[in-house]
Design a protein around this motif. Structure first.
Motif, short mmCIF file in Angstrom:
data_model
loop_
_atom_site.label_atom_id
_atom_site.label_comp_id
_atom_site.label_asym_id
_atom_site.label_seq_id
_atom_site.Cartn_x
_atom_site.Cartn_y
_atom_site.Cartn_z
N THR A 225 0.86 -1.19 0.00
CA THR A 225 0.00 0.00 0.00
C THR A 225 0.89 1.23 0.00
O THR A 225 2.03 1.19 0.47
N PHE A 226 0.36 2.32 -0.53
CA PHE A 226 1.17 3.54 -0.62
C PHE A 226 0.26 4.77 -0.60
O PHE A 226 -0.94 4.70 -0.88
N ASN A 227 0.89 5.89 -0.24
CA ASN A 227 0.17 7.16 -0.16
C ASN A 227 1.18 8.25 -0.48
O ASN A 227 2.01 8.62 0.36
N HIS A 228 1.13 8.79 -1.69
CA HIS A 228 2.13 9.74 -2.15
C HIS A 228 1.50 11.10 -2.43
O HIS A 228 0.37 11.19 -2.93
N ARG A 229 2.28 12.14 -2.13
CA ARG A 229 1.82 13.50 -2.41
C ARG A 229 2.71 14.12 -3.47
O ARG A 229 3.94 14.07 -3.37
N GLU A 291 -6.13 5.96 -6.30
CA GLU A 291 -7.21 6.85 -5.88
C GLU A 291 -6.67 8.25 -5.63
O GLU A 291 -5.61 8.42 -5.04
N ARG A 343 -2.72 14.10 -3.75
CA ARG A 343 -2.36 12.94 -2.94
C ARG A 343 -2.92 11.70 -3.64
O ARG A 343 -4.13 11.55 -3.80
N SER A 345 -3.17 7.65 -3.54
CA SER A 345 -3.01 6.46 -2.71
C SER A 345 -3.36 5.23 -3.54
O SER A 345 -4.03 5.32 -4.57
N ARG A 347 -3.04 0.49 -3.69
CA ARG A 347 -2.62 -0.79 -3.13
C ARG A 347 -2.43 -1.80 -4.24
O ARG A 347 -2.99 -1.66 -5.35
#
Length: 352
Positions: A225-229, A291, A343, A345, A347
């Motif tokens: 999983t990841f969450n990048h800005r 997303e 942002r 995000s 998976r």
């Protein structure tokens, strides 16, 4: 004893002989052994053998040196029922010699029909014939339009290993099928997946992972999983700018997350997509979702990662990923829409 005759073939002698006993890889003549009736082996020093009309008369100057040679020959069965001959001290492996004969003297790659030859018998591939302006690179005479049909026929009978044998491919192919296989061999090296420059590095996956980290300073992350800005001060500058590549180690495999801006027709857009560092057949075992959103809105994408066999540009231009129009991206960024703040995000999961 002196013999004079015409030849248009690279074969010589009273029995079939190995081609690498006749020519070296620069078409120079070499000694050829032949047998007499009393099973003694003599050596014949071949002075000149033209391979096509126009090269002159052949003269074989034969010096007899009687010797009784004992050949210790063992045949071994290889894959695909190919029989290889392993000879003793006086023997020569025929495959290697013929392989050298089929190498183009200019580009050093294997030649495929049409194989051209000059009037003096020097061979050349069709691509290099154009490059050298129809002039033989060995003897400098005009090539003309002579085909070396004998060598093409010899090539038909050969079966050779894949050029990627040292990378794990142990299959053996007919000569004329070998090239097609090598273009799609699953063991062939991968191109560097970095999109920020035209990187010419190739290699296997472990080597490319190290290359991306050390030479391109790519961020490496463990997890699925990841969450990048992504932030850009002037979102109106698009011009096919590549922004970000991040590599994820997930399920023991590596995935490349791309995010960039480019021009889709007249409309500036942003796109994010995932590529799998491996073969397409393996990539299809995984799925991923992306997303992006803000202010109560959400934009999602779900798909299958593409193999890095497909170039970055090919995936981008096919729009196989999360495509975000710039106006929507600025809306998600909020504020006065003067700065991009997205942002993204996602998976990765493995299909059962």
């Amino acid at each position: 004893m002196v013999h004079s005759s015409w030849f248009s073939s690279p074969f010589v002698g009273k029995r079939r002989t190995n081609l690498n006993n006749v020519f070296d890889n620069r078409n120079r003549m070499l000694p050829v052994p032949f047998e007499s009736n009393n099973n003694q082996v003599k050596s014949a020093n071949i002075i000149r053998i033209p391979m096509a009309p126009g090269g002159g008369v052949c003269k074989d100057v034969i010096e007899s040196h009687p010797k009784t040679l004992k050949y210790d020959v063992a045949t071994t069965k290889m894959d695909k029922n190919i029989t290889r001959v392993a000879t003793g001290k006086h023997g020569i492996q025929s495959t290697n010699g013929v392989h050298e004969l089929l190498e183009c003297p200019v580009c050093t790659t294997l030649m495929y029909p049409p194989i051209h030859q000059c009037p003096n018998g020097h061979t050349l591939c069709s691509n290099c014939k154009v490059r050298v302006h129809n002039c033989c690179p060995t003897c400098r005479v005009e090539m003309g339009n002579i085909r070396c049909l004998a060598l093409e026929k010899v090539a038909e009978s050969l079966e050779l290993p894949c050029r990627h044998q040292n990378l794990g491919c142990h299959d053996i192919f007919p000569y004329y099928s070998k090239l097609k296989h090598e273009q799609n061999c699953r063991f062939r090296p991968y191109n560097c997946p970095y999109a920020g420059s035209e990187c010419s590095i190739t290699g296997d996956i472990p080597y490319l992972v190290t290359h991306l980290k050390d030479d391109h300073n790519v961020d490496m992350h463990d997890g699925c999983t990841f969450n990048h800005r992504y932030v850009k001060s002037n979102p109106h500058e698009v011009e096919n700018a590549t922004w970000m590549l991040t590599v994820f180690n997930c399920y023991g495999r590596q995935f490349c997350l791309h995010f960039e801006a480019f021009q889709l027709g007249m409309a500036p857009v942003y796109i994010s997509f995932l590529r799998f560092m491996g073969e397409d057949s393996e990539a299809k075992k995984f799925s991923y979702s992306l997303e992006v959103g803000g202010y109560g809105r959400k934009f999602t994408w779900q798909g299958v990662p593409r193999s890095i066999r497909d170039s970055h540009r090919k995936v981008r231009d096919s729009q196989d990923g999360l495509v975000i129009p710039r106006n929507l991206a600025l809306f998600f960024s909020g504020g006065e829409r003067q700065e991009l703040k997205l942002r993204v995000s996602g998976r990765i999961w493995k299909e059962q």
